[in-house]
Design a protein around this motif. Structure first.
Motif, PDB file in Angstrom:
ATOM      1  N   ALA A  35       0.838  -1.195   0.000  1.00  0.00           N
ATOM      2  CA  ALA A  35       0.000   0.000   0.000  1.00  0.00           C
ATOM      3  C   ALA A  35       0.874   1.247   0.000  1.00  0.00           C
ATOM      4  O   ALA A  35       2.109   1.166  -0.019  1.00  0.00           O
ATOM      5  CB  ALA A  35      -0.921  -0.001   1.223  1.00  0.00           C
ATOM      6  N   THR A  36       0.216   2.386   0.030  1.00  0.00           N
ATOM      7  CA  THR A  36       0.824   3.699   0.232  1.00  0.00           C
ATOM      8  C   THR A  36       0.065   4.338   1.381  1.00  0.00           C
ATOM      9  O   THR A  36      -1.004   3.847   1.777  1.00  0.00           O
ATOM     10  CB  THR A  36       0.693   4.574  -1.027  1.00  0.00           C
ATOM     11  N   LEU A  37       0.564   5.435   1.910  1.00  0.00           N
ATOM     12  CA  LEU A  37      -0.166   6.089   3.003  1.00  0.00           C
ATOM     13  C   LEU A  37      -1.554   6.571   2.561  1.00  0.00           C
ATOM     14  O   LEU A  37      -2.530   6.352   3.287  1.00  0.00           O
ATOM     15  CB  LEU A  37       0.664   7.214   3.611  1.00  0.00           C
ATOM     16  N   PRO A  38      -1.695   7.208   1.368  1.00  0.00           N
ATOM     17  CA  PRO A  38      -3.053   7.590   0.945  1.00  0.00           C
ATOM     18  C   PRO A  38      -3.973   6.383   0.750  1.00  0.00           C
ATOM     19  O   PRO A  38      -5.157   6.434   1.100  1.00  0.00           O
ATOM     20  CB  PRO A  38      -2.833   8.334  -0.382  1.00  0.00           C
ATOM     21  N   LEU A  39      -3.448   5.310   0.232  1.00  0.00           N
ATOM     22  CA  LEU A  39      -4.246   4.098   0.038  1.00  0.00           C
ATOM     23  C   LEU A  39      -4.643   3.512   1.391  1.00  0.00           C
ATOM     24  O   LEU A  39      -5.793   3.094   1.588  1.00  0.00           O
ATOM     25  CB  LEU A  39      -3.453   3.086  -0.784  1.00  0.00           C
ATOM     26  N   LEU A  40      -3.717   3.515   2.334  1.00  0.00           N
ATOM     27  CA  LEU A  40      -4.015   3.045   3.682  1.00  0.00           C
ATOM     28  C   LEU A  40      -5.159   3.854   4.290  1.00  0.00           C
ATOM     29  O   LEU A  40      -6.080   3.298   4.903  1.00  0.00           O
ATOM     30  CB  LEU A  40      -2.766   3.131   4.562  1.00  0.00           C
ATOM     31  N   GLU A  41      -5.127   5.150   4.110  1.00  0.00           N
ATOM     32  CA  GLU A  41      -6.196   6.009   4.621  1.00  0.00           C
ATOM     33  C   GLU A  41      -7.542   5.641   3.990  1.00  0.00           C
ATOM     34  O   GLU A  41      -8.558   5.537   4.686  1.00  0.00           O
ATOM     35  CB  GLU A  41      -5.866   7.474   4.343  1.00  0.00           C
ATOM     36  N   TRP A  52      -6.885  -7.551   9.719  1.00  0.00           N
ATOM     37  CA  TRP A  52      -5.525  -7.031   9.727  1.00  0.00           C
ATOM     38  C   TRP A  52      -4.864  -7.317  11.067  1.00  0.00           C
ATOM     39  O   TRP A  52      -5.486  -7.215  12.110  1.00  0.00           O
ATOM     40  CB  TRP A  52      -5.507  -5.533   9.489  1.00  0.00           C
ATOM     41  N   GLY A  53      -3.582  -7.636  11.033  1.00  0.00           N
ATOM     42  CA  GLY A  53      -2.834  -7.878  12.258  1.00  0.00           C
ATOM     43  C   GLY A  53      -1.937  -6.718  12.627  1.00  0.00           C
ATOM     44  O   GLY A  53      -1.798  -6.359  13.790  1.00  0.00           O
ATOM     45  N   SER A  54      -1.325  -6.108  11.612  1.00  0.00           N
ATOM     46  CA  SER A  54      -0.377  -5.013  11.831  1.00  0.00           C
ATOM     47  C   SER A  54      -0.014  -4.421  10.478  1.00  0.00           C
ATOM     48  O   SER A  54      -0.500  -4.878   9.440  1.00  0.00           O
ATOM     49  CB  SER A  54       0.882  -5.525  12.535  1.00  0.00           C
ATOM     50  N   ALA A  55       0.861  -3.427  10.524  1.00  0.00           N
ATOM     51  CA  ALA A  55       1.388  -2.860   9.285  1.00  0.00           C
ATOM     52  C   ALA A  55       2.863  -2.549   9.480  1.00  0.00           C
ATOM     53  O   ALA A  55       3.325  -2.278  10.593  1.00  0.00           O
ATOM     54  CB  ALA A  55       0.627  -1.605   8.881  1.00  0.00           C
ATOM     55  N   LEU A  56       3.583  -2.608   8.410  1.00  0.00           N
ATOM     56  CA  LEU A  56       4.996  -2.255   8.365  1.00  0.00           C
ATOM     57  C   LEU A  56       5.101  -1.000   7.512  1.00  0.00           C
ATOM     58  O   LEU A  56       4.610  -0.981   6.381  1.00  0.00           O
ATOM     59  CB  LEU A  56       5.804  -3.396   7.759  1.00  0.00           C
ATOM     60  N   VAL A  57       5.727   0.043   8.055  1.00  0.00           N
ATOM     61  CA  VAL A  57       5.751   1.341   7.381  1.00  0.00           C
ATOM     62  C   VAL A  57       7.127   1.969   7.541  1.00  0.00           C
ATOM     63  O   VAL A  57       7.725   1.919   8.619  1.00  0.00           O
ATOM     64  CB  VAL A  57       4.680   2.293   7.975  1.00  0.00           C
ATOM     65  N   ASP A  58       7.591   2.599   6.465  1.00  0.00           N
ATOM     66  CA  ASP A  58       8.855   3.330   6.531  1.00  0.00           C
ATOM     67  C   ASP A  58       8.730   4.542   7.436  1.00  0.00           C
ATOM     68  O   ASP A  58       7.680   5.195   7.478  1.00  0.00           O
ATOM     69  CB  ASP A  58       9.244   3.858   5.136  1.00  0.00           C
ATOM     70  N   TRP A  91       7.121  -1.316  12.753  1.00  0.00           N
ATOM     71  CA  TRP A  91       5.923  -2.106  13.020  1.00  0.00           C
ATOM     72  C   TRP A  91       4.878  -1.227  13.699  1.00  0.00           C
ATOM     73  O   TRP A  91       5.194  -0.486  14.636  1.00  0.00           O
ATOM     74  CB  TRP A  91       6.281  -3.288  13.921  1.00  0.00           C
ATOM     75  N   TYR A  92       3.633  -1.324  13.232  1.00  0.00           N
ATOM     76  CA  TYR A  92       2.521  -0.567  13.806  1.00  0.00           C
ATOM     77  C   TYR A  92       1.347  -1.497  14.052  1.00  0.00           C
ATOM     78  O   TYR A  92       0.981  -2.285  13.178  1.00  0.00           O
ATOM     79  CB  TYR A  92       2.077   0.557  12.868  1.00  0.00           C
ATOM     80  N   ALA A  93       0.739  -1.368  15.217  1.00  0.00           N
ATOM     81  CA  ALA A  93      -0.502  -2.079  15.501  1.00  0.00           C
ATOM     82  C   ALA A  93      -1.619  -1.428  14.688  1.00  0.00           C
ATOM     83  O   ALA A  93      -1.538  -0.245  14.337  1.00  0.00           O
ATOM     84  CB  ALA A  93      -0.825  -2.003  16.991  1.00  0.00           C
ATOM     85  N   VAL A  94      -2.650  -2.174  14.393  1.00  0.00           N
ATOM     86  CA  VAL A  94      -3.746  -1.666  13.566  1.00  0.00           C
ATOM     87  C   VAL A  94      -4.350  -0.398  14.168  1.00  0.00           C
ATOM     88  O   VAL A  94      -4.641   0.557  13.440  1.00  0.00           O
ATOM     89  CB  VAL A  94      -4.822  -2.759  13.356  1.00  0.00           C
ATOM     90  N   GLN A  95      -4.514  -0.345  15.491  1.00  0.00           N
ATOM     91  CA  GLN A  95      -5.128   0.824  16.107  1.00  0.00           C
ATOM     92  C   GLN A  95      -4.256   2.076  16.002  1.00  0.00           C
ATOM     93  O   GLN A  95      -4.738   3.184  16.174  1.00  0.00           O
ATOM     94  CB  GLN A  95      -5.529   0.550  17.561  1.00  0.00           C
ATOM     95  N   GLU A  96      -2.983   1.927  15.669  1.00  0.00           N
ATOM     96  CA  GLU A  96      -2.083   3.073  15.490  1.00  0.00           C
ATOM     97  C   GLU A  96      -2.124   3.632  14.069  1.00  0.00           C
ATOM     98  O   GLU A  96      -1.664   4.747  13.834  1.00  0.00           O
ATOM     99  CB  GLU A  96      -0.636   2.664  15.795  1.00  0.00           C
ATOM    100  N   LEU A  97      -2.668   2.893  13.133  1.00  0.00           N
ATOM    101  CA  LEU A  97      -2.590   3.270  11.719  1.00  0.00           C
ATOM    102  C   LEU A  97      -3.299   4.574  11.395  1.00  0.00           C
ATOM    103  O   LEU A  97      -2.885   5.303  10.508  1.00  0.00           O
ATOM    104  CB  LEU A  97      -3.099   2.133  10.838  1.00  0.00           C
ATOM    105  N   ARG A  98      -4.372   4.876  12.101  1.00  0.00           N
ATOM    106  CA  ARG A  98      -5.100   6.124  11.801  1.00  0.00           C
ATOM    107  C   ARG A  98      -4.225   7.339  12.046  1.00  0.00           C
ATOM    108  O   ARG A  98      -4.440   8.402  11.456  1.00  0.00           O
ATOM    109  CB  ARG A  98      -6.395   6.188  12.601  1.00  0.00           C
TER     110      ARG A  98
END
Length: 160
Positions: free
Chosen positions: A7-13, A105-111, A150-157
């Motif tokens: 994904a990308t950050l806009p796509l994640l949003e 979703w379990g988590s996300a990996l983000v730069d 590493w980010y938990a799903v609840q942190e993604l917003r």
């Protein structure tokens, strides 16, 4: 089955707002990946699938010049019946039969933001790397060596 969605950050949003990832391609530990990396244990195979998904994220970033230059890979757990093999598309590529709900979703990996330069170089090198050019492959390797956070799903917003 654990899958990885580039994904990308806009796509994640967009996905977070919709409550699901509307995608057709995912990455996972496939029989082809197991054959390619025979001596690996499950953790190493998962890491290889994540790296392939991070290249998928680079490809998405190449198509969206306005997106922040940060790779995003979402990890999710789905039923094996929701995927089919994507022969000839890559060693870890699968096709999804439908969207992946955020609840899966379990988590996300983000730069981190400081990865901008390395990611930008890797994006510019995608075509050359596909042609086997050493310098371009080096640039992709530099991005792969840059560890995703590493980010938990609840942190993604907070990222989106």
């Amino acid at each position: 089955m654990r899958i990885y969605l580039p994904a990308t950050l806009p796509l994640l949003e967009q996905w977070l707002e919709a409550g699901k990832a509307e995608v057709t391609t995912a990455y996972a530990v496939t029989p082809t990946l197991r054959e390619w990396y025979r001596e690996a244990d499950l953790d190493e195979l998962e890491h290889a699938a994540q790296l392939d998904a991070s290249v998928g994220s680079l490809e998405l970033l190449a198509a969206d010049a306005g997106a922040p230059r940060r790779r995003v890979v979402v990890a999710a757990d789905i039923e094996e019946s929701a995927v089919t093999a994507a022969y000839g598309s890559g060693r870890a590529v699968l096709r999804l039969s439908g969207p992946v709900a955020v609840s899966r979703w379990g988590s996300a990996l983000v730069d981190d933001p400081d990865a901008d330069l390395v990611v930008t170089r890797a994006i510019a090198s995608l075509a050359g790397a596909a042609r086997g050019e050493d310098d371009a492959q080096f640039d992709l390797g530099e991005a792969e060596a840059y560890e995703l956070g590493w980010y938990a799903v609840q942190e993604l917003r907070y990222l989106a």
